[in-house]
Design a protein around this motif. Structure first.
Motif, PDB file in Angstrom:
ATOM      1  N   MET A   1       0.821  -1.194   0.000  1.00 38.52           N
ATOM      2  CA  MET A   1       0.000   0.000   0.000  1.00 38.52           C
ATOM      3  C   MET A   1       0.865   1.260   0.000  1.00 38.52           C
ATOM      4  SD  MET A   1      -3.049   0.605  -0.261  1.00 38.52           S
ATOM      5  CE  MET A   1      -4.382   1.662   0.045  1.00 38.52           C
ATOM      6  N   GLN A   2       2.031   1.161   0.602  1.00 40.71           N
ATOM      7  CA  GLN A   2       2.960   2.282   0.681  1.00 40.71           C
ATOM      8  C   GLN A   2       3.381   2.749  -0.711  1.00 40.71           C
ATOM      9  OE1 GLN A   2       6.310   1.316   3.135  1.00 40.71           O
ATOM     10  NE2 GLN A   2       7.744   2.421   1.859  1.00 40.71           N
ATOM     11  N   TYR A   3       3.354   1.852  -1.697  1.00 51.74           N
ATOM     12  CA  TYR A   3       3.758   2.190  -3.052  1.00 51.74           C
ATOM     13  C   TYR A   3       2.577   2.511  -3.958  1.00 51.74           C
ATOM     14  CZ  TYR A   3       7.959   0.043  -1.228  1.00 51.74           C
ATOM     15  OH  TYR A   3       9.038  -0.273  -0.442  1.00 51.74           O
ATOM     16  N   VAL A   4       1.394   2.016  -3.620  1.00 49.81           N
ATOM     17  CA  VAL A   4       0.209   2.210  -4.451  1.00 49.81           C
ATOM     18  C   VAL A   4      -0.513   3.513  -4.094  1.00 49.81           C
ATOM     19  CG1 VAL A   4      -2.037   1.235  -5.080  1.00 49.81           C
ATOM     20  CG2 VAL A   4      -0.067  -0.266  -4.784  1.00 49.81           C
ATOM     21  N   ALA A   5      -0.617   3.815  -2.816  1.00 48.13           N
ATOM     22  CA  ALA A   5      -1.338   5.019  -2.380  1.00 48.13           C
ATOM     23  C   ALA A   5      -0.775   6.294  -3.000  1.00 48.13           C
ATOM     24  CB  ALA A   5      -1.346   5.108  -0.853  1.00 48.13           C
ATOM     25  N   PRO A   6       0.552   6.465  -3.093  1.00 47.93           N
ATOM     26  CA  PRO A   6       1.056   7.694  -3.717  1.00 47.93           C
ATOM     27  C   PRO A   6       0.652   7.847  -5.189  1.00 47.93           C
ATOM     28  CG  PRO A   6       2.791   6.648  -2.441  1.00 47.93           C
ATOM     29  CD  PRO A   6       1.647   5.686  -2.503  1.00 47.93           C
ATOM     30  N   ILE A   7       0.496   6.725  -5.892  1.00 41.44           N
ATOM     31  CA  ILE A   7       0.026   6.794  -7.279  1.00 41.44           C
ATOM     32  C   ILE A   7      -1.401   7.327  -7.290  1.00 41.44           C
ATOM     33  CG2 ILE A   7      -0.582   5.421  -9.322  1.00 41.44           C
ATOM     34  CD1 ILE A   7       1.815   3.582  -8.541  1.00 41.44           C
ATOM     35  N   GLY A   8      -2.223   6.832  -6.362  1.00 39.51           N
ATOM     36  CA  GLY A   8      -3.595   7.327  -6.234  1.00 39.51           C
ATOM     37  C   GLY A   8      -3.642   8.804  -5.898  1.00 39.51           C
ATOM     38  N   VAL A   9      -2.734   9.235  -5.037  1.00 35.91           N
ATOM     39  CA  VAL A   9      -2.669  10.654  -4.679  1.00 35.91           C
ATOM     40  C   VAL A   9      -2.326  11.492  -5.911  1.00 35.91           C
ATOM     41  CG1 VAL A   9      -1.419  12.386  -3.318  1.00 35.91           C
ATOM     42  CG2 VAL A   9      -2.168  10.255  -2.245  1.00 35.91           C
ATOM     43  N   GLY A  10      -1.373  11.035  -6.712  1.00 35.56           N
ATOM     44  CA  GLY A  10      -1.008  11.747  -7.934  1.00 35.56           C
ATOM     45  C   GLY A  10      -2.166  11.828  -8.914  1.00 35.56           C
ATOM     46  N   LEU A  11      -2.888  10.726  -9.077  1.00 34.08           N
ATOM     47  CA  LEU A  11      -4.062  10.721  -9.959  1.00 34.08           C
ATOM     48  C   LEU A  11      -5.158  11.635  -9.423  1.00 34.08           C
ATOM     49  CD1 LEU A  11      -4.220   6.903 -10.821  1.00 34.08           C
ATOM     50  CD2 LEU A  11      -3.528   8.780 -12.356  1.00 34.08           C
ATOM     51  N   LEU A  12      -5.377  11.601  -8.115  1.00 41.30           N
ATOM     52  CA  LEU A  12      -6.378  12.474  -7.506  1.00 41.30           C
ATOM     53  C   LEU A  12      -5.998  13.943  -7.689  1.00 41.30           C
ATOM     54  CD1 LEU A  12      -8.976  12.764  -5.831  1.00 41.30           C
ATOM     55  CD2 LEU A  12      -7.549  12.614  -3.773  1.00 41.30           C
ATOM     56  N   TYR A  13      -4.717  14.260  -7.500  1.00 40.26           N
ATOM     57  CA  TYR A  13      -4.237  15.625  -7.706  1.00 40.26           C
ATOM     58  C   TYR A  13      -4.550  16.074  -9.137  1.00 40.26           C
ATOM     59  CZ  TYR A  13      -1.098  19.581  -8.355  1.00 40.26           C
ATOM     60  OH  TYR A  13      -0.587  20.820  -8.655  1.00 40.26           O
ATOM     61  N   ALA A  14      -4.192  15.242 -10.121  1.00 42.34           N
ATOM     62  CA  ALA A  14      -4.425  15.594 -11.523  1.00 42.34           C
ATOM     63  C   ALA A  14      -5.913  15.778 -11.790  1.00 42.34           C
ATOM     64  CB  ALA A  14      -3.838  14.525 -12.445  1.00 42.34           C
ATOM     65  N   PHE A  15      -6.742  14.904 -11.248  1.00 43.11           N
ATOM     66  CA  PHE A  15      -8.183  15.023 -11.450  1.00 43.11           C
ATOM     67  C   PHE A  15      -8.721  16.320 -10.848  1.00 43.11           C
ATOM     68  CE2 PHE A  15     -12.494  14.501  -9.776  1.00 43.11           C
ATOM     69  CZ  PHE A  15     -13.180  14.343 -10.967  1.00 43.11           C
TER      70      PHE A  15
END
Length: 144
Positions: A1-15
Motif C-alpha cells: 500500500m505504501q507504493y500504491v497510495a502515492p500513485i492514487g494521490v497523484g491521480l487524484l491531484y491531476a483530477f
C-alpha cells in the motif's frame, strides 16, 4: 500500500486540478510546484543545497507559468530531491519516515499529466482516440 497510495494521490491531484479552467489551471500548477520546490527548506537536511535547489525549482516553475512541459520538469526535479532526502533519512514530513519516498512515487504521476498538457480526463480520452481522418486519411492530390 505504501507504493500504491502515492500513485492514487497523484491521480487524484491531476483530477482535482483538471477542474480548474485554463489558463488558470496551468498557472495554478506552476505555483503549486514552486511551493513543492521549497518544501524541504524548513528541514534543512542538506544545508545550503536546500537553497540552491529552491532557486532552480523556482526558476523552472516560473517558466511553467507559460509551459506545461516546464511544470512537468519541475515535478521531476522534485522527485529527484525526494529520493535524495529519502536516502539521507531526512523525510519531507519529519514524523513519517517514508513520506519522501511516497512523494517520489507521486510526483512522476503528476509530471506525466503535465507532459500530457494538464488535460481534463475527457480531453485525455479524446486525445488518445484517433480521429476519423487519421484512421482513413484522404488521398493526397497528385502533383505532376
Amino acid at each position: 500500500m505504501q507504493y500504491v497510495a502515492p500513485i492514487g494521490v497523484g491521480l487524484l491531484y491531476a483530477f482535482l486540478m483538471s477542474l480548474i479552467r485554463e489558463p488558470h489551471r496551468r498557472r495554478f500548477n506552476a505555483i503549486m510546484v514552486a511551493g513543492a520546490g521549497a518544501a524541504y527548506l524548513s528541514g534543512g537536511g542538506l544545508g545550503g543545497w536546500e537553497f540552491a535547489f529552491t532557486v532552480v525549482a523556482t526558476y523552472v516553475a516560473y517558466r511553467g507559468l507559460e509551459s506545461w512541459t516546464f511544470i512537468g520538469i519541475a515535478w521531476l526535479l522534485h522527485t529527484a530531491w525526494d529520493i535524495v532526502h529519502h536516502i539521507k533519512g531526512n523525510p519531507i514530513i519529519p514524523f513519517l519516515h517514508t513520506s519522501s519516498l511516497g512523494c517520489a512515487i507521486c510526483d512522476p504521476v503528476i509530471a506525466l499529466w503535465c507532459f500530457a498538457g494538464g488535460k481534463t480526463p475527457r480531453e485525455l480520452v479524446e486525445w488518445g482516440i484517433p480521429r476519423e481522418s487519421e484512421i482513413h486519411p484522404r488521398s493526397a492530390p497528385h502533383h505532376r
